[in-house]
Design an enzyme around this catalytic site. Structure first.
Site, PDB file in Angstrom:
ATOM      1  N   HIS A   1     -48.088-135.381  -2.633  1.00 58.26           N
ATOM      2  CA  HIS A   1     -47.443-135.547  -3.959  1.00 58.26           C
ATOM      3  C   HIS A   1     -45.896-136.047  -3.701  1.00 58.26           C
ATOM      4  O   HIS A   1     -45.321-135.723  -2.741  1.00 58.26           O
ATOM      5  CB  HIS A   1     -47.699-134.395  -4.910  1.00 58.26           C
ATOM      6  CG  HIS A   1     -46.794-133.094  -4.538  1.00 58.26           C
ATOM      7  ND1 HIS A   1     -47.474-131.842  -4.384  1.00 58.26           N
ATOM      8  CD2 HIS A   1     -45.336-132.825  -4.219  1.00 58.26           C
ATOM      9  CE1 HIS A   1     -46.550-131.024  -4.077  1.00 58.26           C
ATOM     10  NE2 HIS A   1     -45.367-131.632  -4.006  1.00 58.26           N
TER      11      HIS A   1
ATOM     12  N   ASP B   1     -37.587-133.176 -10.696  1.00 55.96           N
ATOM     13  CA  ASP B   1     -38.431-132.282 -11.526  1.00 55.96           C
ATOM     14  C   ASP B   1     -37.912-130.767 -11.596  1.00 55.96           C
ATOM     15  O   ASP B   1     -36.897-130.489 -11.345  1.00 55.96           O
ATOM     16  CB  ASP B   1     -40.141-132.150 -10.614  1.00 55.96           C
ATOM     17  CG  ASP B   1     -39.539-131.966  -9.241  1.00 55.96           C
ATOM     18  OD1 ASP B   1     -38.551-131.539  -8.728  1.00 55.96           O
ATOM     19  OD2 ASP B   1     -40.479-132.292  -8.372  1.00 55.96           O
TER      20      ASP B   1
ATOM     21  N   GLU C   1     -48.915-135.220  -8.736  1.00 59.73           N
ATOM     22  CA  GLU C   1     -50.124-134.505  -7.932  1.00 59.73           C
ATOM     23  C   GLU C   1     -51.162-135.698  -7.708  1.00 59.73           C
ATOM     24  O   GLU C   1     -51.121-136.645  -8.436  1.00 59.73           O
ATOM     25  CB  GLU C   1     -50.630-133.460  -8.670  1.00 59.73           C
ATOM     26  CG  GLU C   1     -49.794-132.169  -8.820  1.00 59.73           C
ATOM     27  CD  GLU C   1     -49.597-131.370  -7.677  1.00 59.73           C
ATOM     28  OE1 GLU C   1     -49.629-131.999  -6.530  1.00 59.73           O
ATOM     29  OE2 GLU C   1     -49.468-130.227  -7.537  1.00 59.73           O
TER      30      GLU C   1
ATOM     31  N   ASN D   1     -50.256-132.307  -0.020  1.00 54.18           N
ATOM     32  CA  ASN D   1     -51.232-133.365  -0.560  1.00 54.18           C
ATOM     33  C   ASN D   1     -50.708-134.896  -0.994  1.00 54.18           C
ATOM     34  O   ASN D   1     -51.362-135.600  -1.720  1.00 54.18           O
ATOM     35  CB  ASN D   1     -51.958-132.787  -1.873  1.00 54.18           C
ATOM     36  CG  ASN D   1     -50.841-132.535  -2.853  1.00 54.18           C
ATOM     37  OD1 ASN D   1     -49.807-132.858  -2.703  1.00 54.18           O
ATOM     38  ND2 ASN D   1     -51.174-131.744  -3.788  1.00 54.18           N
TER      39      ASN D   1
HETATM   40  C1  GLP Z   1     -42.241-129.479  -4.253  1.00 53.38           C
HETATM   41  C2  GLP Z   1     -41.589-130.492  -5.132  1.00 53.38           C
HETATM   42  C3  GLP Z   1     -41.312-131.736  -4.152  1.00 53.38           C
HETATM   43  C4  GLP Z   1     -40.955-131.511  -2.709  1.00 53.38           C
HETATM   44  C5  GLP Z   1     -42.424-130.811  -2.156  1.00 53.38           C
HETATM   45  C6  GLP Z   1     -42.498-130.332  -0.756  1.00 53.38           C
HETATM   46  O1  GLP Z   1     -43.345-128.784  -4.897  1.00 53.38           O
HETATM   47  N1  GLP Z   1     -41.758-130.608  -6.428  1.00 53.38           N
HETATM   48  O2  GLP Z   1     -40.225-132.507  -4.832  1.00 53.38           O
HETATM   49  O3  GLP Z   1     -40.784-132.609  -2.122  1.00 53.38           O
HETATM   50  O4  GLP Z   1     -42.845-129.825  -3.065  1.00 53.38           O
HETATM   51  O5  GLP Z   1     -41.562-129.287  -0.477  1.00 53.38           O
HETATM   52  P1  GLP Z   1     -41.212-128.598   0.398  1.00 53.38           P
HETATM   53  O6  GLP Z   1     -39.942-129.577   1.294  1.00 53.38           O
HETATM   54  O7  GLP Z   1     -40.685-127.449   0.406  1.00 53.38           O
HETATM   55  O8  GLP Z   1     -42.276-128.844   1.549  1.00 53.38           O
END
Ligand code: GLP
Length: 262
Positions: free
Chosen positions: A147, A76, A152, A145
């Site tokens: 995702h 992404d 989402e 959440n």
């Molecule tokens: C982000 C990314 C995801 C990631 C998630 C968790 O928004 N788009 O690919 O897995 O949120 O992030 P973190 O590892 O910083 O908790």
């Protein structure tokens, strides 16, 4: 057995802490690179995989882990952030991995949130994954959440690479990387849930208490678009490598890499 479809389940490995999670994930990725040097890797960003990338960089520098034929596709990217913005996922990947290993620039693919025609760009991204032969190993994190990528809650299980609107929860969670909430983009490009499910192998990493509920729902809850990661219950080769805090709300018994003894 009634001859219906075989039910598959997510394999869970619980590690002592963040660093054990990171080293184990890096070891699995390094093993697949060694057995298939031109592997197609799907990569994730966020705080969680930083330790895994650090370990892969160490393996490259100290053990000669060779990225010269590796092809990568990131999950992404934010829409509208210049590629060299400190919070763009292009910048993140350079800082945490690509600048430190011998990967070829032409083998790196990250969605471009500045593309003029975003819809066309998303279609081309899907095509590029197909042309490369599909993703062999997809690394994932998980949002609070549930995702995955930027899919989402409510994302259709048949979704493909597309532009999505970020939820307030995700924008607030990611505001820690930006100066303020207002600076967090409102939209992103993400591989879809169907795109992710086509990867031959999936590794999801999660660390810390704030991920425990999402992990429990994804592994043991009902399969529902309200918890996008729950779709992984249908994947034939999906492993969650999670530390014991992230595992703390699971009810079942799972493999542990450490003994319970003090
Ligand atoms: C982000 C990314 C995801 C990631 C998630 C968790 O928004 N788009 O690919 O897995 O949120 O992030 P973190 O590892 O910083 O908790």
């Amino acid at each position: 057995m009634s001859g219906g479809s075989e039910s598959v389940s997510i394999k869970v490995v619980i590690t002592k802490d963040y660093w054990e999670m990171s080293r184990l994930a890096a070891r699995i990725i390094a093993d697949v690179i060694r057995s298939k040097p031109n592997i197609v890797l799907g990569l994730a960003t966020g705080g969680t995989p930083e330790g895994c990338y650090r370990e892969l960089v160490r393996m490259h520098k100290e053990e000669g882990l060779d990225f010269s034929q590796v092809i990568t596709f990131n999950l992404d990217e934010y829409v509208g952030l210049p590629l060299d913005h400190p919070q763009s996922y292009h910048h993140y990947m350079d800082v945490h991995l690509f600048n430190h290993v011998n990967i070829k620039r032409e083998n790196i693919h990250i969605p471009d949130g500045t593309a003029e025609d975003l819809e066309k760009h998303c279609r081309e991204y899907e095509e590029a994954i197909k042309k490369a032969g599909g993703i062999d190993l997809q690394l994932l994190g998980i949002g609070r959440n549930g995702h995955i990528g930027f899919n989402e809650p409510g994302s259709p299980f048949n979704s493909r690479t597309r532009v999505v609107k970020l939820t307030e929860t995700t924008r607030r969670d990611n505001a820690r990387f930006f100066g303020s909430l207002d600076e967090v983009p409102t939209h992103a490009i993400t591989m879809g849930l169907a795109t992710i499910m086509e990867a031959r192998k999936i590794l999801l990493l999660a660390s810390g208490l704030n991920k425990a509920e999402a992990v429990a729902k994804a592994v043991e809850g009902p399969k529902t678009p309200d918890v996008p990661a729950s779709i992984l219950q249908d994947h034939p080769d999906c492993t969650f490598i999670i530390d014991r805090e992230a595992a703390s709300k699971l009810k079942g018994r799972y493999e542990k890499t450490f003994s319970d003894e003090r």
